[in-house]
Design an enzyme around this catalytic site. Structure first.
Site, PDB file in Angstrom:
ATOM      1  N   GLU A 289      -4.862  -5.072  14.380  1.00 47.76           N
ATOM      2  CA  GLU A 289      -5.531  -4.465  15.540  1.00 47.76           C
ATOM      3  C   GLU A 289      -4.517  -4.094  16.624  1.00 47.76           C
ATOM      4  O   GLU A 289      -4.748  -3.211  17.439  1.00 47.76           O
ATOM      5  CB  GLU A 289      -6.599  -5.422  16.105  1.00 47.76           C
ATOM      6  CG  GLU A 289      -7.625  -4.718  16.978  1.00 47.76           C
ATOM      7  CD  GLU A 289      -8.853  -5.552  17.313  1.00 47.76           C
ATOM      8  OE1 GLU A 289      -9.884  -4.958  17.637  1.00 47.76           O
ATOM      9  OE2 GLU A 289      -8.785  -6.803  17.252  1.00 47.76           O
ATOM     10  N   HIS A 315      -2.377 -16.868  -9.124  1.00 51.67           N
ATOM     11  CA  HIS A 315      -3.279 -16.566 -10.234  1.00 51.67           C
ATOM     12  C   HIS A 315      -4.202 -15.417  -9.874  1.00 51.67           C
ATOM     13  O   HIS A 315      -5.273 -15.267 -10.450  1.00 51.67           O
ATOM     14  CB  HIS A 315      -4.065 -17.830 -10.605  1.00 51.67           C
ATOM     15  CG  HIS A 315      -3.147 -18.957 -10.957  1.00 51.67           C
ATOM     16  ND1 HIS A 315      -2.771 -19.239 -12.256  1.00 51.67           N
ATOM     17  CD2 HIS A 315      -2.460 -19.829 -10.166  1.00 51.67           C
ATOM     18  CE1 HIS A 315      -1.915 -20.263 -12.248  1.00 51.67           C
ATOM     19  NE2 HIS A 315      -1.703 -20.628 -10.996  1.00 51.67           N
ATOM     20  N   LYS A 431     -18.339   1.240  17.866  1.00 58.25           N
ATOM     21  CA  LYS A 431     -19.205   0.456  18.757  1.00 58.25           C
ATOM     22  C   LYS A 431     -20.206   1.365  19.452  1.00 58.25           C
ATOM     23  O   LYS A 431     -21.385   1.055  19.557  1.00 58.25           O
ATOM     24  CB  LYS A 431     -18.354  -0.212  19.857  1.00 58.25           C
ATOM     25  CG  LYS A 431     -17.639  -1.455  19.467  1.00 58.25           C
ATOM     26  CD  LYS A 431     -17.101  -2.092  20.753  1.00 58.25           C
ATOM     27  CE  LYS A 431     -16.008  -3.070  20.489  1.00 58.25           C
ATOM     28  NZ  LYS A 431     -15.363  -3.545  21.711  1.00 58.25           N
TER      29      LYS A 431
HETATM   30  O1  PA5 Z   1      -8.642  -8.816  19.837  1.00 57.70           O
HETATM   31  C1  PA5 Z   1      -9.544  -8.276  20.401  1.00 57.70           C
HETATM   32  O2  PA5 Z   1      -9.470  -7.835  21.556  1.00 57.70           O
HETATM   33  C2  PA5 Z   1     -10.890  -8.143  19.716  1.00 57.70           C
HETATM   34  O3  PA5 Z   1     -10.814  -8.524  18.380  1.00 57.70           O
HETATM   35  C3  PA5 Z   1     -11.911  -9.011  20.420  1.00 57.70           C
HETATM   36  O4  PA5 Z   1     -11.523 -10.345  20.382  1.00 57.70           O
HETATM   37  C4  PA5 Z   1     -13.299  -8.839  19.798  1.00 57.70           C
HETATM   38  O5  PA5 Z   1     -13.665  -7.506  19.808  1.00 57.70           O
HETATM   39  C5  PA5 Z   1     -14.326  -9.659  20.565  1.00 57.70           C
HETATM   40  O6  PA5 Z   1     -14.342  -9.263  21.903  1.00 57.70           O
HETATM   41  P1  PA5 Z   1     -14.941 -10.150  23.018  1.00 57.70           P
HETATM   42  O7  PA5 Z   1     -14.158 -11.397  23.110  1.00 57.70           O
HETATM   43  O8  PA5 Z   1     -14.868  -9.324  24.254  1.00 57.70           O
HETATM   44  O9  PA5 Z   1     -16.364 -10.439  22.644  1.00 57.70           O
END
Ligand code: PA5
Length: 462
Positions: A289, A315, A431
């Site tokens: 990410e 494996h 989203k």
């Molecule tokens: O790393 C990130 O920013 C995302 O993976 C968030 O952790 C995820 O989208 C969850 O977001 P939030 O903590 O605002 O609910």
């Protein structure tokens, strides 16, 4: 504490695509610049995950509140997703016995079970809520933004279940969220629910050492102070812009070089340790990410991290790693001391199968480590680049160090790939299209995009 990064297997002396001394010399200024970039980011105040001393007061509040809860609940349930959940999973797997949730209260020493509900599949949500007693459960609603649809849906259901069980939000919930923004923050004030801050400058996937990870850790009686000490020690070890002196820079720099110069963008993390098996998915989210992005010049870049577990994946995936395309690096995590000591494989004895005699008298841990070395050696022999992170033991101190190692490496990765590792613009459209489908009033303009999406063509439904 000892965490060592052995990068011998990434060098030309080990594998044909490895780094030559000339390549390393050419890389050095780039790595020095990446380190300068990290220091500049830190000076701008955007790398809050490094500022663990500044979080001491909130951590003390977490620890004090968790201590006061001792004995009050049988189950702790994390409601969260992505960076708000994967850290808790990694902590649970590393620092609690594998069958923790199956143990009796006496076997758990009165400490609660820990569940992480990181999806909205009704099968899992229903299943967990059927399992736990709402009058003896603390639900931790963890969301930095305080608005994530998956987490908020879980929250709404849990709120209703608590109400039906005659419990107030303050009795059954705790929130971990942004200090100022978001729905959760507003609810916290309205409901009087215990609430802990994720510092504004700590993003989701970098938040495990904030209350996001430390609240569940403290409720489970894990050694939070040791974890933070391990992370600080690692941060302080990564203070140089020279590859040989900075393990996070070496990890990022050599992975990046392997990708840029040898086309090895598939980057496997393979702990030979059940304790660290869920560290790998945590790393995958962090690396993917943060680094899979479009550069300002419009190039699509980023490595593809892959989870594997030793010896299990010998494996499963190792065949691919050995003989498939030479497009991967494999990073092992090798743990020197086994939790609870090694476990001896019995000798076969006079009446046992002679073919198995070679195993008898050795330890399971010794076998695991021998397999780690053997796989690394076999990959090297096939010309596949590898690194090994050697860790003394899988405890809170070393886990904290590993979290920090990978978080710092990710910031260096952002510098090297030329992207901002702290944002995630690529997840927004999905989203927004979800919000549109659910009739969210702020996102109805997404209809324009929704209506242009190709519908399913019967000719291609096979
Ligand atoms: O790393 C990130 O920013 C995302 O993976 C968030 O952790 C995820 O989208 C969850 O977001 P939030 O903590 O605002 O609910």
């Amino acid at each position: 504490m000892t965490i060592q990064l052995d990068v011998t297997g990434m060098m030309r002396s080990a594998v044909p695509t490895g780094a030559t001394p000339e390549a390393l010399a050419a890389l050095a200024p780039r790595l020095a610049a990446a380190h300068e970039g990290l220091l500049a980011d830190a000076a701008r105040g955007v790398l809050g995950f490094r500022e663990l001393e500044a979080q001491a007061a909130e951590r003390a509040r977490v620890l004090a509140w968790a201590a006061a809860q001792r004995g009050s609940c049988d189950d702790v349930v994390v409601l969260g997703i992505g960076g708000s959940a994967l850290g808790a999973v990694a902590l649970r797997t590393a620092l609690l016995p594998r069958d923790w949730n199956l143990r009796s209260p006496a076997q758990r020493g009165g400490r609660p079970r820990l569940h992480v509900l990181d999806n909205v599949d009704p099968r899992s949500v229903r299943g967990l809520l059927e399992l736990v007693d709402p009058t003896r459960t603390r639900f931790l609603v963890i969301s930095k933004s305080g608005s994530t649809a998956e987490t908020m849906s879980q929250y709404l259901l849990v709120r209703e279940r608590l109400r039906a069980a005659g419990r107030s939000p303050a009795e059954g919930l705790a929130y971990v969220t942004d200090p100022v923004k978001g729905v959760l923050r507003r609810l916290a004030a309205a409901d009087g629910v215990p609430t802990f801050d994720v510092p504004a400058n700590v993003g989701g996937r970098f938040s495990v050492l904030s209350p996001v990870g430390m609240l569940p850790a403290a409720l489970l009686g894990m050694d939070v102070d040791a974890m933070v000490a391990g992370a600080i020690a690692m941060r302080d070890r990564c203070a140089s812009g020279v590859l040989q002196q900075n393990p996070a820079l070496a990890f990022a720099g050599l992975q990046w070089r392997a990708h840029a110069e040898a086309g090895q963008g598939m980057q496997v993390l393979m702990p030979y340790s059940d304790a660290f098996r869920d560290l790998a998915p945590w790393f995958v989210q962090l690396w993917a990410e943060s680094l899979g992005k479009v550069t300002p010049a419009g190039a699509h870049v980023g490595p593809t991290p892959i989870v594997a577990v030793g010896a299990t994946d010998q494996h499963a995936q190792v065949q691919l790693f050995m003989e498939g395309p030479v497009d991967k690096t494999v990073t092992f995590i090798d743990v020197e001391e086994m939790d609870g000591g090694d476990l001896t494989i019995p000798s076969v004895g006079a009446d046992g199968p002679a073919e198995l005699a070679y195993l008898g008298g050795h330890g399971f841990g010794k076998l695991l480590r021998a397999e780690c070395r053997a796989t690394a050696g076999a990959l090297t022999k096939s010309g596949r680049p590898t690194m090994t992170i050697r860790v003394t033991r899988a405890d809170a101190l070393h886990l904290g160090g590993l979290f920090m190692l990978f978080e710092l490496a990710t910031i260096y990765g952002g510098q090297l790939y030329g992207v901002d590792p702290l944002d995630q613009p690529g997840v927004e459209l999905g989203k927004q299209l979800t919000y549109y489908q659910f009739g969210h009033p702020d996102w109805q303009h997404m209809k324009v995009i929704w209506d242009t999406l190709p519908g399913s063509d019967p000719a291609w439904v096979i």
